[in-house]
Design a protein around this motif. Structure first.
Motif, short mmCIF file in Angstrom:
data_model
loop_
_atom_site.label_atom_id
_atom_site.label_comp_id
_atom_site.label_asym_id
_atom_site.label_seq_id
_atom_site.Cartn_x
_atom_site.Cartn_y
_atom_site.Cartn_z
N ILE A 85 0.95 -1.17 0.16
CA ILE A 85 -0.10 0.05 -0.07
C ILE A 85 0.89 1.12 0.04
O ILE A 85 1.84 1.41 0.48
N VAL A 86 0.66 2.22 -0.80
CA VAL A 86 1.40 3.40 -0.77
C VAL A 86 0.22 4.58 -0.61
O VAL A 86 -0.56 4.51 -1.41
N THR A 87 0.58 5.72 0.12
CA THR A 87 -0.19 6.98 0.06
C THR A 87 0.98 8.13 -0.04
O THR A 87 2.09 7.89 0.14
N PRO A 88 0.49 9.35 -0.42
CA PRO A 88 1.26 10.43 -0.40
C PRO A 88 2.03 10.54 0.96
O PRO A 88 2.94 11.46 1.05
N ALA A 89 1.87 9.77 2.05
CA ALA A 89 2.68 9.82 3.32
C ALA A 89 4.02 9.31 3.13
O ALA A 89 4.80 9.16 4.01
N VAL A 90 4.11 8.37 2.09
CA VAL A 90 5.33 7.59 1.93
C VAL A 90 5.97 7.86 0.60
O VAL A 90 5.19 7.97 -0.34
N LEU A 91 7.13 7.53 0.58
CA LEU A 91 8.08 7.45 -0.68
C LEU A 91 7.38 6.20 -1.54
O LEU A 91 7.14 4.96 -0.88
N ILE A 92 7.29 6.27 -2.63
CA ILE A 92 6.88 5.24 -3.57
C ILE A 92 8.13 4.26 -3.78
O ILE A 92 9.21 4.67 -4.19
N VAL A 123 16.08 1.68 8.75
CA VAL A 123 16.05 3.09 9.21
C VAL A 123 15.27 3.88 8.11
O VAL A 123 15.82 3.92 7.22
N GLY A 124 14.28 4.57 8.64
CA GLY A 124 13.40 5.25 7.46
C GLY A 124 12.60 4.56 6.50
O GLY A 124 12.74 4.31 5.45
N THR A 125 11.91 3.89 7.37
CA THR A 125 11.10 2.47 6.72
C THR A 125 10.17 2.73 5.73
O THR A 125 9.85 2.06 4.74
N GLY A 126 9.71 4.18 5.72
CA GLY A 126 8.61 4.58 4.85
C GLY A 126 7.30 3.60 4.81
O GLY A 126 6.86 3.33 5.74
N SER A 127 7.18 2.85 3.62
CA SER A 127 6.22 2.24 3.45
C SER A 127 6.37 0.64 4.17
O SER A 127 5.72 -0.17 4.10
N SER A 149 8.19 9.83 10.71
CA SER A 149 7.01 10.15 10.45
C SER A 149 6.03 9.09 10.96
O SER A 149 6.02 7.84 10.39
N SER A 150 4.94 9.71 11.69
CA SER A 150 4.04 8.64 12.29
C SER A 150 3.05 8.36 11.08
O SER A 150 2.55 7.26 11.14
N PRO A 151 2.41 9.38 10.03
CA PRO A 151 1.74 8.75 9.01
C PRO A 151 2.55 7.79 8.20
O PRO A 151 1.79 6.90 7.77
N ALA A 152 3.58 7.77 7.80
CA ALA A 152 4.50 6.80 7.23
C ALA A 152 4.40 5.65 7.96
O ALA A 152 3.99 4.48 7.40
N LEU A 153 4.59 5.34 9.38
CA LEU A 153 4.71 4.19 10.15
C LEU A 153 3.22 3.57 10.31
O LEU A 153 3.09 2.32 10.16
N GLU A 154 2.26 4.37 9.83
CA GLU A 154 0.94 3.93 9.89
C GLU A 154 0.63 2.81 8.57
O GLU A 154 0.23 1.74 8.68
#
Ligand SMILES: C[S@@+](CC[C@H](N)C(=O)[O-])C[C@H]1O[C@@H](n2cnc3c(N)ncnc32)[C@H](O)[C@@H]1O
Length: 284
Positions: A85-92, A123-127, A149-154
């Motif tokens: 799943i990707v959203t604008p909260a995470v790098l593609i 470190v910096g897990t993004g998606s 980033s908390s939205p990325a961790l979600e």
């Protein structure tokens, strides 16, 4: 309108708007709209689109022509054979990041480290791309994934749950490796932000406009996050443990300099011969 006509109109529209790979994008967005695979598109060229389907396809095409990456429209990107799943909260997640996974697996396969008791930090897990790929390949590894980033961790947590890795990966909202014990990891892996604000104009417009800024840019020079990560990784790694990081050609020389008191330092190229993965071993 019939499916094949909708597709052809979409290809023309994307071409006129200079969207790269117009046919691929038109097909991808139609598959998304109809929730089907490519084979279905070609098996049912005469199927009529309902008014609702046409309207949703039109919306998806409008988003794409305004520059929104297809992955943020469909909400999906594949990485290491995993549908994420990707959203604008995470790098593609990008295909070149798979070289980080290959490097780690290579070290493990060469039996430089025991596979059954590995502790790994992403470190910096993004998606969650790297952490999930390693969880898939290393069934016994204990994996910790961090992001500021908390939205990325979600999103990363949702991906881990979708792939039944919820109990294999521990997620932490923290700055790089803050809060972790010293000498405790076999691997620190990371695809950190490494683009310099000074080279912003060389970054694709779509990336600048739609991907999270703190996932892409590290600071004015591009090395700012890596400069902090290297000493933190050295503290967190066990003696003989490995740091494996994605980098770019622009900063490869500086990264080599920052790793000069590590062992077995190597920068490996990607498929386009761009320096892409920096790996180094903490001295024993
Ligand atoms: C280039 S993205 C990589 C995402 C993912 N690992 C991948 O390869 O697709 C960098 C990630 O690092 C996170 N990040 C940026 N600064 C950070 C920091 N100081 N501590 C932890 N994470 C950070 C960003 O939120 C982003 O998710």
């Amino acid at each position: 309108m019939q499916l094949k006509d909708s597709l052809n109109v979409a290809v023309s529209r994307l071409t006129a708007d200079r969207v790269p790979s117009p046919r691929m994008n038109a097909e991808l967005l139609l598959m998304f709209t109809l929730n089907c695979d490519r084979a279905y598109l070609y098996a049912h060229p005469e199927r009529e689109l309902t008014a609702d389907e046409s309207s949703r396809y039109d919306t998806a095409l409008s988003e794409r022509t305004r520059g929104v990456p297809a992955q943020y429209i469909t909400g999906h990107q594949e990485f290491w054979g995993l549908d994420l799943i990707v959203t604008p909260a995470v790098l593609i997640p990008r295909p070149e990041t798979e070289h980080v996974i290959e490097s780690v697996l290579d070290f493990v396969a060469r039996a430089l480290l025991p596979a059954n008791s590995l502790r790994i930090a992403d470190v910096g897990t993004g998606s969650g791309a790297i952490a999930l790929a390693l969880a898939k390949e290393l069934a016994h590894a204990e994996i910790h994934a961090t992001d500021i980033s908390s939205p990325a961790l979600e999103i990363a947590r949702a991906n881990a749950a979708c792939h039944q890795f919820g109990d294999r990966i521990q997620f932490h909202q923290t700055d790089l490796l803050a809060g972790f014990e010293r000498n405790s990891f076999d691997f620190v892996v990371s695809n950190p932000p490494y683009v310099g604000e000074s080279e912003e104009d060389q970054v694709q417009l779509e990336v600048r406009r739609f991907e999270p800024r703190n996932a892409v840019f590290a600071g004015p020079m591009g090395t700012e996050v890596i400069e902090r990560l290297i000493p933190q990784a050295r503290a967190a790694l066990k003696p003989g443990g490995w740091l494996v990081m994605e980098i770019s050609g622009t900063i490869a020389e500086q990264v080599g300099e920052l790793l000069k008191d590590w062992d077995q330092v190597q920068v490996k190229p990607d498929l386009r011969s761009i320096p892409r993965v920096a790996q180094a071993r903490k001295p024993r």
